[in-house]
Design an enzyme around this catalytic site. Structure first.
Site, short mmCIF file in Angstrom:
data_model
loop_
_atom_site.label_atom_id
_atom_site.label_comp_id
_atom_site.label_asym_id
_atom_site.label_seq_id
_atom_site.Cartn_x
_atom_site.Cartn_y
_atom_site.Cartn_z
N ASP A 205 46.59 53.70 -54.13
CA ASP A 205 45.97 52.42 -53.80
C ASP A 205 44.57 52.69 -53.22
O ASP A 205 44.42 53.54 -52.34
CB ASP A 205 46.82 51.67 -52.78
N LEU A 206 43.56 51.97 -53.74
CA LEU A 206 42.19 52.13 -53.23
C LEU A 206 42.05 51.40 -51.90
O LEU A 206 42.36 50.20 -51.80
CB LEU A 206 41.17 51.57 -54.23
N ASP B 244 43.96 47.16 -57.78
CA ASP B 244 43.38 48.44 -57.34
C ASP B 244 44.45 49.50 -57.20
O ASP B 244 44.32 50.43 -56.40
CB ASP B 244 42.62 48.25 -56.01
#
Length: 781
Positions: free
Chosen positions: A390-391, A433
């Site tokens: 996950d960004l 994301d």
């Protein structure tokens, strides 16, 4: 050879044919000219008979009898039968010239190539001259009619075939239309018999029956006889052509079924194979250039926006391609193009349905399918891992720099993931994301962690994004699975939970200085607990695989193998079970349970079949010492005196053998245990293992019989069997999966084998039922 080289080779063959054919073509011209000149200078008494002979040769021209092994190999005509009656009395060789007129017309019509027809006519005329000469010579000697025709006909076809052999002598086998090996002697004999009998009948009917029917001496029925014979062969030719069309249509229908199943290069290969069979050509290829000269072909599209040609050249048997051949190859080309177009459209739809349009990575649906396949299609002992990424602060980046910058970041992340993950790993964008990577072919969680760290390090490198210097931060969760999951989705849940825990720790005050990978402790702890409970609760099960004597076809032993199926996780692989037991310090407890249950089973097997009295189990080398299981093993052997307990030690483990362990092994042998050296040949095997450690059985790994067509493998097996025989060791070859392999090993002197062909590992109940049902018979029913 490239296309240019192939073209040069074809041209060279054509020039050689021209040189060889020139004398025959000249002979045909001379013969036809001589016949015409004779008819002009000395008109025949019966033009009707002359024209009937010519017409009959033309009419029976399409009828051919196959004389080769393959349907496309040489077919021989029967027009020579028309020389059974001389068109000009007292001028037999002028009759041959008149006969040649019909041949050249028929061949030109059939072959659609005047020069090839002229060559064929010349060759046939040379044979016809020999036919007439032999026939008249035997007749002068008073030989009966039928034998004389048999000999003359055999000479005719012999001359034609010998000339064809000479023309194609020296060529590669694939380029030959006619060769001695391609001609079937029985078919040639049949052809000679058909022509000889027919010629005899024509001659007899004309000389006897027709003479009796003719009431007017000025009216001759001989032309009628000739035309009747030609018409008969024409009818047979049409029947043969009908059969050929039916066979060709059947082949095209088969192609219509097969071609849509192929794709890519295999589609082109299937087209070439089908076309070669349908049109009976020596050479069929897919190329850029259109067909030329005597070739036939049709445009074909194997890929979208690309057009090539499928081209056939050099008909088997030296004949010319027909209109039916052209139509067939056009049909095949059309079917192939349609199959390629449909495959392209299906692939395009599937790609659009399973691809994220922004990054080009597989989407969530494709990821779910890939995860199921990775879980279900892996080897039983092979591990997989899921990395959930996950960004961090992606929403803030969008707010600060705009969605365009956010999209650019996602594309860069996708590229870095593909580059760093490795060609065998699956990368997908599963959310805004969020990304996942599936690692396969793993043996440990440490290997999975190394791969995950490599990916995260690549993602975290600095980048220039829309003029802004940026170092991406990610949170990642890693979940490892060492066994086949009942529900692969549990792997996703564990990785996602672990990723969220890492992200939550950042929000609760952890300094976000770099990207991190968190490993799911939940899965590791859960599997440890499951294995520990299974061993403590004595829940392990055994499967038994027979060891057989192929010289007698009887089972003489079983190998006991550990199995465990957890109610929640399903089957746990033996390597994973063993690894967890070792890490928990429960390996000796596991082994004691296995040996106890194996010996109990062996007693029951022996009660059913007294000759089955040996049970083998796998141990680690260190377990045979007195400090570990040595006393237990000796007591187990004493408690079951009628059972031969065999302990299998892996060949690789003997590299670390000590003198003390060697003495422990000898003590076990003195106590009545049998020692087997297992998996010999599976790795860099040492000859020292065979001579420096006490053993009774040598088990040969299946890798040494992977290709028994290789003489080196056969010689190695013979040498190992001889080694065992000379030292009194039993040699068991593992991995037997077919009757053919078993038979080959039997011929090499091997007696004992083990493998799926004689039985997969089965539960105690199924093994007991097998002994009750079929006794010690090795072969499965």
């Amino acid at each position: 050879m490239g296309k240019k080289g192939a073209a040069v080779r074809r041209v060279g063959v054509a020039k050689g044919d021209t040189v060889f054919a020139a004398p025959f073509m000249a002979f045909a011209v001379v013969a036809i000219a001589a016949g015409i000149a004779h008819l002009v200078v000395a008109p025949p008494s019966s033009w009707t008979l002359v024209l009937a002979v010519i017409a009959s040769v033309i009419i029976c021209g399409p009828f051919h009898i196959r004389i080769g092994y393959d349907r496309g190999f040489p077919r021989a005509g029967v027009s020579i039968v028309m020389l059974a009656i001389e068109p000009l009395a007292g001028a037999p060789f002028i009759g041959v010239c008149i006969w040649a007129m019909g041949v050249v017309i028929a061949q030109t019509w059939l072959r659609r190539n005047f020069w090839l027809a002229l060559y064929t006519t010349g060759l046939a005329t040379v044979g016809a001259v020999a036919f007439v000469a032999v026939r008249n010579g035997l007749d002068a000697l008073g030989v009966w009619l039928l034998p004389s025709f048999v000999v003359a006909t055999a000479v005719f076809y012999g001359v034609v075939l010998l000339a064809e052999f000479a023309r194609q002598w020296g060529r590669e086998e694939v380029d030959r239309g006619v060769s001695a090996s391609s001609v079937k002697p029985l078919r040639v004999a049949f052809l000679v018999a058909v022509v000889s009998v027919t010629a005899t009948l024509i001659h007899y009917i004309d000389a006897t029956v027709i003479s009796w029917l003719e009431s007017d001496p000025n009216v001759s029925l001989t032309p009628f006889v000739v035309l009747l014979a030609g018409s008969l062969f024409y009818v047979l030719a049409q029947r043969s052509r009908s059969d050929d069309i039916e066979a060709r249509l059947s082949a095209v229908v088969d192609a219509a079924i097969e071609l849509p199943r192929e794709s890519g290069e295999s589609l082109g290969t299937a087209l070439v194979s089908r076309a070669r069979g349908v049109v009976r050509a020596n050479t069929v290829e897919v190329r850029e250039a259109a067909p030329a000269g005597d070739e036939i072909g049709a445009p074909v599209s194997l890929r979208a926006g690309s057009e090539q040609y499928v081209v056939a050249s050099r008909k088997l048997g030296g004949g010319a391609f027909s209109r039916d051949d052209q139509r067939a190859i056009e049909s095949l080309a059309h079917l192939t193009s349609e199959a390629a177009r449909m495959q392209y459209e299906v692939d395009s739809l599937e790609q659009r349905a399973n691809t994220d349009p922004l990054t080009g990575l597989p989407n969530y649906g494709a990821f779910q399918q890939a995860l199921i396949e990775a879980n279900e299609h892996r080897a039983y002992h092979e591990g997989i891992a899921l990395l959930f990424i996950d960004l961090d602060n992606f929403k803030k980046l969008n707010d600060n720099y705009g969605h365009r910058a956010g999209d650019a970041l996602l594309r860069v992340v996708a590229t870095r993931l593909e580059r760093s993950s490795g060609g065998g790993d699956f990368v997908s964008r599963v959310g805004g994301d969020e990304f996942v990577v599936i690692f396969t072919g793993l043996v440990s969680i440490d290997q999975a962690k190394e791969a995950a760290d490599r990916v995260i390090a690549a993602l975290s490198e600095r980048m220039d994004l829309e003029g802004h210097d940026l170092k991406p931060l990610v949170s990642a969760g890693l979940a490892f699975s060492s066994h086949r999951e009942v529900d692969a989705q549990s792997l996703v849940e564990d990785a996602d939970r672990t990723m969220l825990q890492a992200k939550r720790s950042r929000r609760q005050g952890a300094v976000a200085t770099g990207s991190t990978v968190s490993i799911s402790s939940h899965r590791s702890t859960r599997l440890n607990d499951i294995v520990a409970r299974a061993i403590d609760g004595n829940r392990l099960m055994l499967a038994f695989q027979p060891i057989v004597d192929i010289s007698t076809g009887k089972i003489w032993a079983f190998e006991a193998l550990t199995r465990y199926v957890d109610p929640e996780l399903g089957p746990i692989s033996a390597p994973s079970l063993i690894a967890r037991a070792k890490s928990l310090g429960l390996m000796n407890a596991l082994t004691e349970q296995v040996i106890t249950k194996a010996l109990h089973a062996a007693e029951q097997f022996r009660a059913l079949e007294p000759s089955v009295s040996c049970m083998t189990v796998n141990l680690d080398l260190g377990q045979i010492s007195d400090a570990e299981l040595g006393p237990f093993l000796r007591e187990a052997a004493r408690s079951h005196p009628e059972i031969s307990l065999c302990i299998e030690l892996n060949e690789r483990s003997l590299r670390s053998v000590t003198d003390e362990l060697r003495r422990d092994a000898e003590n076990l042998q003195e106590a009545g245990l049998i020692i087997a050296l297992d998996d010999y040949g599976s790795d860099d095997s040492s000859v020292g293992a065979l001579v420096h450690f006490p053993m009774n059985i040598l088990k040969i790994d299946k890798s040494l019989i992977g290709n028994l067509e290789d003489s080196r493998q056969r010689e190695l097996i013979k040498a190992l069997q001889g080694f065992g025989d000379n030292l009194g060791h039993t040699v068991v070859v593992e991995g037997i999966e077919s009757a053919a392999v078993a038979e080959t090993l039997r011929e090499l002197g091997v007696r004992s084998v083990q493998g799926y062909h004689f039985g997969r590992p089965q539960s105690f109940a199924l093994t007991r039922d097998r002994l009750r049902r079929t006794g010690t018979r090795a072969e499965l029913s």
